[in-house]
Enzyme design. Structure first.
Site, mmCIF file in Angstrom:
data_model
loop_
_atom_site.group_PDB
_atom_site.id
_atom_site.type_symbol
_atom_site.label_atom_id
_atom_site.label_comp_id
_atom_site.label_asym_id
_atom_site.label_seq_id
_atom_site.Cartn_x
_atom_site.Cartn_y
_atom_site.Cartn_z
ATOM 1 N N GLY A 262 0.683 -1.281 -0.004
ATOM 2 C CA GLY A 262 0.091 -0.042 0.044
ATOM 3 C C GLY A 262 0.818 1.340 -0.094
ATOM 4 O O GLY A 262 0.635 2.171 -0.899
ATOM 5 N N ASP A 263 1.996 1.415 0.760
ATOM 6 C CA ASP A 263 2.682 2.315 0.721
ATOM 7 C C ASP A 263 3.742 2.541 -0.399
ATOM 8 O O ASP A 263 3.729 3.659 -0.966
ATOM 9 C CB ASP A 263 3.602 2.246 2.020
ATOM 10 C CG ASP A 263 3.044 2.193 3.443
ATOM 11 O OD1 ASP A 263 2.176 2.937 3.538
ATOM 12 O OD2 ASP A 263 3.240 1.251 4.058
#
Length: 320
Positions: A262-263
């Site tokens: 996600g990052d």
């Protein structure tokens, strides 16, 4: 730290010891050492994609703290405004990497160095740079301590005063805070951010809408000019004011390590946005970075450089 910084971020970076994929911690004989932190992954990701970035945080005066700073500096992320504290160690986590798609994590962080970040650290960082294009914060940092919460609020306030674009990723962590508290923090920040990132499993923290497209559209009315819903293997949805929601599918990839995806997505999306890419390309860069992370071990080791992402991202790169 001086001059222009494309991305400034703040938060905690931890030391990591993880088992090889498919090896339970209880029977492991070797561990892989690394570092991890949501905001640091974003800083590394945009740096590999050709932008300048800097990280603000606190680490202990110990070997793990030295490892954190070494890893960031090796990736050319600015750390001149990082602060070392002598009385508590740097936080640490153990990853029990039983299968490629399942990892259990044990954290050792409460009250340790990462929780010492404060508003003064943020003010010093902004004073040390001539200009910042984007500030990126997450919901993880406010959950670490009251001083960390104040640091995030101070950063967002200073960014608004300077006309800096503010990016906020909900990044809910059940081991740090309750959903009720996370909902309160998100509501506190929502009207002050320009770009909002949320996973489709985090939408209930922000809105009563359950459909990702409807949720993204409704959130635009609450402050952000850009809303991105991360959907894991299903891809992502993004919408800006005056546009219809745009959706892309995720890449097909054999999962090695899903943590950090996600990052990594955020890093690709913000880098493409900074370079003037259209919405479709921002999403393509985000999903490509996420796929590169999922296909390799570690939060950030597999993040692509500019040449690689231009070869792999679809549709073709288009800049304004």
């Amino acid at each position: 730290m001086s001059g222009m910084v494309a991305l400034l971020t703040l938060g905690e970076v931890l030391g990591v010891a993880g088992t090889p994929v498919g090896t339970p911690l209880r029977t492991a004989t070797t561990l892989r050492l690394s570092t991890a932190g949501a905001e640091a992954t974003v800083a590394i990701g945009v740096r590999r994609l050709g932008l300048t970035s800097a990280w603000v945080g606190t680490v202990g005066a110990d070997e793990i703290g030295t490892r954190v700073l070494r890893d960031l500096r090796a990736e050319s992320v600015g750390t001149s405004c990082a602060r070392r504290v002598a009385d508590v160690p740097t936080g640490f986590l153990l990853r029990d990497h039983r299968t490629p798609d399942f990892t259990s994590v044990s954290y050792y962080r409460r009250g340790l160095a990462g929780s010492r970040l404060g508003a003064a650290d943020v003010r010093a960082a902004f004073a040390a740079v001539e200009a910042v294009d984007m500030l990126h914060v997450t919901g993880i940092t406010p959950a670490l301590s009251e001083s960390c919460h104040e640091a995030v609020l101070a950063a967002v306030r200073i960014a608004a005063e300077r006309g800096v674009t503010v990016s906020f990723d909900v990044n809910y962590r059940s081991t740090l805070t309750s959903r009720a508290t996370a909902r309160s923090v998100a509501a506190e920040l929502l009207g002050q951010v320009d770009i909002l990132f949320a996973g489709d499993d985090e939408l209930d923290l922000l809105t009563d809408e359950t459909d990702p497209r409807a949720a993204a559209a409704s959130l635009l009315a609450r402050g952000p000019s850009e809303v991105v819903v991360k959907r894991g293997a299903a891809g992502a949805i993004a919408v800006t004011r005056g546009s219809e929601p745009h959706e892309v599918a995720g890449h097909r990839v054999v999962a090695t390590d899903v943590i950090g995806a996600g990052d990594s997505f955020v890093a690709g999306y913000l880098a493409a946005r900074h370079r003037g890419a259209d919405l479709a390309t921002r999403l393509a860069w985000g999903t490509t970075c996420a796929a590169c992370t999922v296909g390799t071990t570690g939060d950030w080791a597999g993040l692509p450089d500019l040449d690689e992402i231009e070869r792999r991202a679809l549709p073709e790169v288009t800049f304004r």
